[in-house]
Design an enzyme around this catalytic site. Structure first.
Site, PDB file in Angstrom:
ATOM      1  N   LYS A  17      52.675 100.836  20.662  1.00 11.85           N
ATOM      2  CA  LYS A  17      53.773 101.510  19.959  1.00 11.85           C
ATOM      3  C   LYS A  17      53.316 102.639  19.059  1.00 11.85           C
ATOM      4  O   LYS A  17      54.115 103.247  18.340  1.00 11.85           O
ATOM      5  CB  LYS A  17      54.597 100.482  19.184  1.00 11.85           C
ATOM      6  CG  LYS A  17      55.119  99.389  20.112  1.00 11.85           C
ATOM      7  CD  LYS A  17      56.300  98.648  19.568  1.00 11.85           C
ATOM      8  CE  LYS A  17      56.828  97.643  20.587  1.00 11.85           C
ATOM      9  NZ  LYS A  17      58.051  96.956  20.159  1.00 11.85           N
TER      10      LYS A  17
ATOM     11  N   LYS B 223      50.634  95.347  20.047  1.00 16.90           N
ATOM     12  CA  LYS B 223      51.787  96.092  19.549  1.00 16.90           C
ATOM     13  C   LYS B 223      51.356  97.374  18.861  1.00 16.90           C
ATOM     14  O   LYS B 223      51.983  98.431  19.022  1.00 16.90           O
ATOM     15  CB  LYS B 223      52.587  95.208  18.585  1.00 16.90           C
ATOM     16  CG  LYS B 223      53.916  95.785  18.145  1.00 16.90           C
ATOM     17  CD  LYS B 223      54.721  94.746  17.353  1.00 16.90           C
ATOM     18  CE  LYS B 223      56.118  95.264  17.042  1.00 16.90           C
ATOM     19  NZ  LYS B 223      56.938  94.238  16.326  1.00 16.90           N
TER      20      LYS B 223
ATOM     21  N   ASN C 224      68.876  86.441  15.185  1.00 18.00           N
ATOM     22  CA  ASN C 224      67.673  85.670  14.893  1.00 18.00           C
ATOM     23  C   ASN C 224      67.734  85.174  13.448  1.00 18.00           C
ATOM     24  O   ASN C 224      68.722  85.408  12.735  1.00 18.00           O
ATOM     25  CB  ASN C 224      66.418  86.508  15.143  1.00 18.00           C
ATOM     26  CG  ASN C 224      66.441  87.809  14.365  1.00 18.00           C
ATOM     27  OD1 ASN C 224      66.398  87.823  13.144  1.00 18.00           O
ATOM     28  ND2 ASN C 224      66.542  88.923  15.094  1.00 18.00           N
TER      29      ASN C 224
END
Length: 401
Positions: A342, A338, A208
């Site tokens: 997580k 998220k 990326n």
């Protein structure tokens, strides 16, 4: 974002041994220290002591064998963010305020274009003499910082003013000038940075646009605030920062393995790396070619990489765990999902575009916790790193309370 450097000048005073504590105090705040001594100072404390503490050559004479630099006083002035002279004898003070440069220390001081801090030390009668007081006044007029000691028993047996200030006071004054906050001293911080690369064949990989600048800024800011930093870095073109443990990795699995080993002993873990979600199931042992490996080129089967943030956050005990979310749309909604999924303590979210986020020197962030969201306007990544570390420290103190 370079590590701060202090040139510490040590002159011939019985309090010269206290300079060792000054070195240690500065080092705890993540500062590099380079010691310069007068020749007479070496009769009171050996240069090897400072070399052992700083891991730098200690310079005494203009043409010391320890350095191949033909103009060491100019090099020191170029490197320094601050010069400290502690202890500074009445004689050295007189030379400095009158522009006399007859040794390496005074020559370096005259060449300095950074702030100068002086901690004078002398017998009470020498200290109170009109010439010494006039020299101190001149130093103040020039903008130098003077850290004076208190009144008390002196090495010569007299009592009165002239004692060298305590090392903690000198270090505190230095850190204020350098704008360094040693509030993370004694704290272990784990930081990931950069992209990962997932090999397709010997010459191709999935990756990326991450440059690693955010993670490196976090690592350097944490170091400068006194933390013991471990930086797990994916492939970047950035120079290795000084004053920290750096583990270079390539793939997501390698990054996971390195973080898994370091995580149990850290206090704060900041996962800012842009980790590939998936990798090719198989890696070709040769370069895939058109007309020969068409099937392999058309369909590259992927498998999931380990989720570093989720896996380690599930194991947290005393740690503060922070994740990053680079999003192209619905930034807050995706980041909050998220955070919950997580088990992180904080998600640092930002919208990425060709002009913001990856590869740039600045950014704008949203800090998201379970209870609130704080927008941080566009600023340099160094300033933003300190904003994130402020929040990390607050969360750590909250956990410990």
């Amino acid at each position: 974002m370079a590590q701060k450097t202090v040139v510490l000048g040590v002159t011939a005073c019985i309090g010269a041994y206290k300079a060792c504590y000054i070195v240690r105090g500065l080092q705890k705040a993540g500062i590099r220290v380079h010691v310069v001594m007068t020749e007479h100072a070496t009769e009171l404390i050996g240069p090897k002591t400072f070399e052992a503490l700083t891991h730098e050559p200690v310079l005494v004479g203009m043409f010391d064998a320890e350095t191949e630099d033909p103009i060491p006083h100019i090099t020191l002035a170029t490197e320094a963010d601050l010069m400290i002279i502690a202890p500074c004898t009445a004689n050295t003070l007189a030379k400095l305020t009158n522009g006399i440069a007859d040794d390496l220390l005074s020559s370096a001081a005259l060449a300095m274009h950074c702030p100068v801090l002086i901690a004078p030390a002398a017998n009470v009668h020498m200290y109170e003499d009109a010439s010494t007081q006039a020299n101190l006044a001149t130093a103040r007029e020039r903008g130098w910082t003077i850290v004076e000691g208190g009144e008390g028993y002196l090495a010569c047996g007299d009592e009165g003013y002239g004692r060298l200030a305590e090392p903690d006071a000198i270090v505190a004054a230095a850190l204020e000038i350098l704008e360094v906050k040693p509030d993370l001293a004694g704290t272990k911080v784990l930081i990931t940075a950069g992209p990962t690369r997932e090999a397709i064949d010997p010459v191709r990989f999935i990756t990326n646009y991450s440059s690693g600048k955010t993670g490196y800024a976090l690592a350097e800011a944490a170091r400068d605030r006194g933390a013991q930093v471990t930086l797990v870095a994916g492939p970047t073109t950035l120079e290795d920062p000084m004053g920290m443990d750096i583990i270079h990795v390539t793939s997501a699995q390698e990054m996971f393995d390195a973080c898994e080993e370091k995580f149990p002993s850290c206090d704060i873990a900041i996962f800012s790396a842009a980790v590939s979600d998936a990798r090719p199931k198989t890696v070709a042992d040769h370069k895939l070619k058109k007309g020969i490996d068409d099937e392999a080129l058309r369909t590259i089967e992927l498998v999931e990489n380990p989720d570093i943030l989720a896996t380690l956050a599930a194991q947290k005990d005393k740690q503060v765990v922070i994740g990053y979310a680079a999003e192209t749309n619905d930034v807050v909604a995706h980041a909050r999902k998220k955070l919950e999924k997580k088990n992180a303590d904080l998600i640092v979210a930002n919208e990425v575009s060709p002009r913001q986020g990856f590869g740039t020197d600045d950014n704008a962030l949203i800090l998201i916790t379970e209870s609130n969201e704080v927008k941080v306007p566009k600023a340099s990544k160094t300033k933003l790193a300190n904003v994130v570390l402020d929040k990390a420290l607050a969360l750590l103190l909250e956990k410990r309370s």
